[in-house]
Design a protein around this motif. Structure first.
Motif, PDB file in Angstrom:
ATOM      1  N   GLY A   1      -3.444  11.714   8.012  1.00 28.59           N
ATOM      2  CA  GLY A   1      -3.505  10.778   6.899  1.00 28.59           C
ATOM      3  C   GLY A   1      -2.466   9.572   7.213  1.00 28.59           C
ATOM      4  N   VAL A   2      -1.151  10.327   7.387  1.00 28.13           N
ATOM      5  CA  VAL A   2       0.071   9.361   7.555  1.00 28.13           C
ATOM      6  C   VAL A   2      -0.032   8.427   8.995  1.00 28.13           C
ATOM      7  CG1 VAL A   2       2.668   9.366   7.976  1.00 28.13           C
ATOM      8  CG2 VAL A   2       1.466  11.010   5.954  1.00 28.13           C
ATOM      9  N   ILE A   3      -0.518   9.036   9.781  1.00 31.98           N
ATOM     10  CA  ILE A   3      -0.771   8.512  11.123  1.00 31.98           C
ATOM     11  C   ILE A   3      -1.819   7.390  11.003  1.00 31.98           C
ATOM     12  CG2 ILE A   3      -1.414   8.558  13.700  1.00 31.98           C
ATOM     13  CD1 ILE A   3      -0.518  11.634  13.161  1.00 31.98           C
ATOM     14  N   ALA A   4      -2.852   7.493  10.238  1.00 27.67           N
ATOM     15  CA  ALA A   4      -3.744   6.587  10.002  1.00 27.67           C
ATOM     16  C   ALA A   4      -3.419   5.456   9.155  1.00 27.67           C
ATOM     17  CB  ALA A   4      -4.995   7.067   9.199  1.00 27.67           C
ATOM     18  N   GLN A   5      -2.541   5.384   8.344  1.00 24.28           N
ATOM     19  CA  GLN A   5      -2.155   4.270   7.461  1.00 24.28           C
ATOM     20  C   GLN A   5      -1.810   2.995   8.296  1.00 24.28           C
ATOM     21  OE1 GLN A   5       0.893   5.736   4.967  1.00 24.28           O
ATOM     22  NE2 GLN A   5      -0.416   7.001   3.802  1.00 24.28           N
ATOM     23  N   PRO A   6      -0.612   3.060   9.451  1.00 15.58           N
ATOM     24  CA  PRO A   6      -0.726   1.831   9.979  1.00 15.58           C
ATOM     25  C   PRO A   6      -1.992   1.406  10.952  1.00 15.58           C
ATOM     26  CG  PRO A   6       0.781   3.548  10.877  1.00 15.58           C
ATOM     27  CD  PRO A   6       0.214   4.190   9.738  1.00 15.58           C
TER      28      PRO A   6
END
Length: 127
Positions: free
Chosen positions: A99-104
């Motif tokens: 989820g954190v990787i997908a944000q940017p």
């Protein structure tokens, strides 16, 4: 509604949600907000990197929305590409969740859509 008008609306929507939203991030980087600094330091970057990113984000956001300057717009979009893909890679290499990787990467999609939908007046003229 004409196809050209729909494309223009799509351009502005993606530009406001993508590149222009970098105003908020740029400001938070420049004032060294707690969240930004926590992330910067967690990823192993020095604190001054937040200031550099903040300046770049603000300049890029301004350049993408003002008229003219198509060459600077190309550089701004390139900077967003580098910023967002590097953010995703840094998160991945530091073991963050998907989820954190997908944000940017979600912002990356908006930025690339904005770039692809630019009207001719905002593009470099090819020879």
């Amino acid at each position: 509604m004409t196809k050209e008008r729909m494309k223009n609306i799509a351009y502005w929507v993606t530009t406001i949600l993508g590149p222009a939203s970098f105003v908020i991030g740029g400001y938070l980087h420049l004032v060294h907000s707690d969240q930004v600094m926590g992330t910067i330091l967690h990823l192993g970057y020095p604190a001054y990197f937040a200031t550099l990113l903040g300046i770049g984000k603000l300049c890029g956001a301004i350049i993408t929305v003002i008229p003219r300057f198509p060459r600077l717009k190309e550089w701004a979009y390139a900077g967003f590409f580098i910023d967002l893909t590097s953010a995703a890679a840094s998160s991945a290499f530091s073991g963050e969740s998907l989820g954190v990787i997908a944000q940017p990467l979600l912002y990356f999609v908006l930025v690339m859509a904005s770039w692809a939908l630019r009207p001719p007046s905002r593009k470099l003229k090819s020879n």
